[in-house]
Design a protein around this motif. Structure first.
Motif, PDB file in Angstrom:
ATOM      1  N   THR A  64      -1.032   8.018   0.713  1.00 58.58           N
ATOM      2  CA  THR A  64      -2.406   8.324   0.303  1.00 58.58           C
ATOM      3  C   THR A  64      -3.384   7.818   1.361  1.00 58.58           C
ATOM      4  O   THR A  64      -3.121   6.807   2.022  1.00 58.58           O
ATOM      5  N   PRO A  87       0.834  -1.224   0.000  1.00 54.39           N
ATOM      6  CA  PRO A  87       0.000   0.000   0.000  1.00 54.39           C
ATOM      7  C   PRO A  87       0.859   1.260   0.000  1.00 54.39           C
ATOM      8  O   PRO A  87       1.916   1.308   0.618  1.00 54.39           O
ATOM      9  N   ASN A  88       0.370   2.281  -0.706  1.00 52.92           N
ATOM     10  CA  ASN A  88       1.033   3.580  -0.727  1.00 52.92           C
ATOM     11  C   ASN A  88       0.591   4.353   0.519  1.00 52.92           C
ATOM     12  O   ASN A  88      -0.521   4.894   0.569  1.00 52.92           O
ATOM     13  N   TYR A 100      -2.763  -6.496  -4.027  1.00 52.22           N
ATOM     14  CA  TYR A 100      -1.504  -6.326  -3.291  1.00 52.22           C
ATOM     15  C   TYR A 100      -0.708  -7.633  -3.308  1.00 52.22           C
ATOM     16  O   TYR A 100       0.520  -7.629  -3.446  1.00 52.22           O
ATOM     17  N   ASN A 139      -5.935   0.897   3.760  1.00 53.11           N
ATOM     18  CA  ASN A 139      -5.782  -0.529   3.449  1.00 53.11           C
ATOM     19  C   ASN A 139      -4.684  -1.172   4.286  1.00 53.11           C
ATOM     20  O   ASN A 139      -4.795  -2.329   4.698  1.00 53.11           O
ATOM     21  N   TYR A 140      -3.631  -0.409   4.529  1.00 52.62           N
ATOM     22  CA  TYR A 140      -2.531  -0.897   5.363  1.00 52.62           C
ATOM     23  C   TYR A 140      -3.045  -1.182   6.778  1.00 52.62           C
ATOM     24  O   TYR A 140      -2.788  -2.256   7.345  1.00 52.62           O
ATOM     25  N   GLU A 187      -8.741  -5.251  -3.630  1.00 54.06           N
ATOM     26  CA  GLU A 187      -7.529  -4.480  -3.349  1.00 54.06           C
ATOM     27  C   GLU A 187      -6.490  -5.321  -2.616  1.00 54.06           C
ATOM     28  O   GLU A 187      -5.295  -5.262  -2.928  1.00 54.06           O
ATOM     29  N   GLY A 218      -4.439   4.229   0.611  1.00 54.33           N
ATOM     30  CA  GLY A 218      -3.344   3.289   0.836  1.00 54.33           C
ATOM     31  C   GLY A 218      -3.115   3.043   2.318  1.00 54.33           C
ATOM     32  O   GLY A 218      -2.927   1.897   2.751  1.00 54.33           O
ATOM     33  N   TYR A 219      -3.134   4.117   3.094  1.00 55.74           N
ATOM     34  CA  TYR A 219      -2.915   3.970   4.535  1.00 55.74           C
ATOM     35  C   TYR A 219      -4.089   3.227   5.187  1.00 55.74           C
ATOM     36  O   TYR A 219      -3.893   2.416   6.081  1.00 55.74           O
TER      37      TYR A 219
END
Length: 315
Positions: A147, A143-144, A243, A153-154, A239, A150-151
């Motif tokens: 963003t 994850p980026n 990954y 999803n992390y 998503e 992204g955060y």
């Protein structure tokens, strides 16, 4: 009303009840499940299974519930097998059928329950695929973090890896259900059964940071999309799967289920007991928790070889 009149009325009522159509019975049953405030996933599961049964009965010109007999259920099972359904899938159907016919029998619409002698199919022992430490690190690197999505999803993946929540439980986690001081989460599992699940200080740091970055919204759900709406299950699944592909993880399907099993594996390897694992993961019986310990027995043996006092003396 005298004895004979009462008896006649009872028999007439019974006769009318037994003329209930399969279609009407299914609609009645689904309505009754919704009134019990079951989850949408549960009622959908009932609808899917009973829809397949209805199609099967319709193809065989069986339109009334009192016409369904044991042999019909057995033939239905055989058609599912012939179409390639797995034993776990068929057993899932049978659970729905059992609930349906028990409902009709209990309500007086059936004198005999065609499910009384039907047993579940024998299932092969499940092999629970999990991620190793290297694969977990690779996945979490995808994850980026610069963003919001992204955060998010992390943190979502960290949450399941740290607590073993089901995907549905993680998606529906409410902000009010996070007890920061006690480091516990209030979640609602299958059948809306409430339980408290502990989480780590490390996860707390990331959850707190995500809350600061989270889109302003009136939604009570902790995880939301960029529009402030609750996450959709398919979006989360796709998503996380993407990954896994980007991380080039092979030999195991990357999904929320896999992250949950990975939590269970590490919990057992780190010395966690079966009873507490069962409570954390929301299992009603010890069966699944015991399955985890059996599946990961090889890992436990390796741990023993590594840390055995006797081995260390002779090595």
């Amino acid at each position: 009303m005298d004895y004979k009149e009462k008896r006649k009325l009872i028999l007439e009522t019974r006769e009318e009840r037994e003329k209930l159509s399969v279609h009407s019975a299914i609609n009645m049953f689904i309505r009754s499940r919704r009134l019990k405030n079951l989850t949408s996933n549960t009622t959908t599961s009932y609808s899917q299974a009973l829809g397949k049964l209805y199609n099967f009965l319709n193809e065989n010109d069986i339109g009334k519930v009192n016409e369904v007999i044991l042999e019909d259920i057995q033939e239905f099972i055989q058609t599912r097998i012939d179409e390639g359904n797995s034993a776990p899938t068929i057993n899932k159907y049978l659970r729905s059928l059992r609930a349906f016919f028990n409902f009709l029998h209990g309500a007086g619409y059936l004198i005999e329950n065609p499910m009384d002698t039907i047993e579940n199919l024998v299932e092969e022992k499940r092999i629970l695929r999990t991620l190793n430490h290297k694969q977990v690190k690779l996945l979490l690197d995808m994850p980026n973090l610069s963003t919001p999505a992204g955060y998010r999803n992390y943190v979502f993946m960290l949450l399941i890896l740290d607590t073993g929540l089901r995907m549905e439980e993680a998606i529906t986690l409410s902000i009010d259900g996070i007890y920061w001081t006690e480091r516990t989460l209030r979640v609602f599992g299958k059948g809306r059964k409430e339980r408290l699940v502990p989480f780590s200080d490390i996860l707390a740091v990331h959850m707190d940071e995500y809350l600061r970055l989270r889109t302003e919204t009136d939604s009570s759900e902790f995880f939301v999309n960029i529009n402030g709406q609750p996450l959709k299950r398919r979006t989360v699944q796709e998503e996380i799967s993407d990954y896994g592909k980007k991380a080039r993880i092979k030999g195991v399907r990357v999904s929320c289920h896999t992250l949950r099993y990975t939590f269970a594996r590490n919990y057992v390897l780190n010395g966690g007991d079966v009873v507490s694992l069962m409570r954390i993961m929301g299992h009603k019986s010890l069966h699944m928790a015991q399955l985890y310990t059996e599946m990961f027995q090889t890992d436990i043996s390796k741990q023993h070889d590594k840390f055995s006092p006797v081995s260390s003396i002779f090595n």
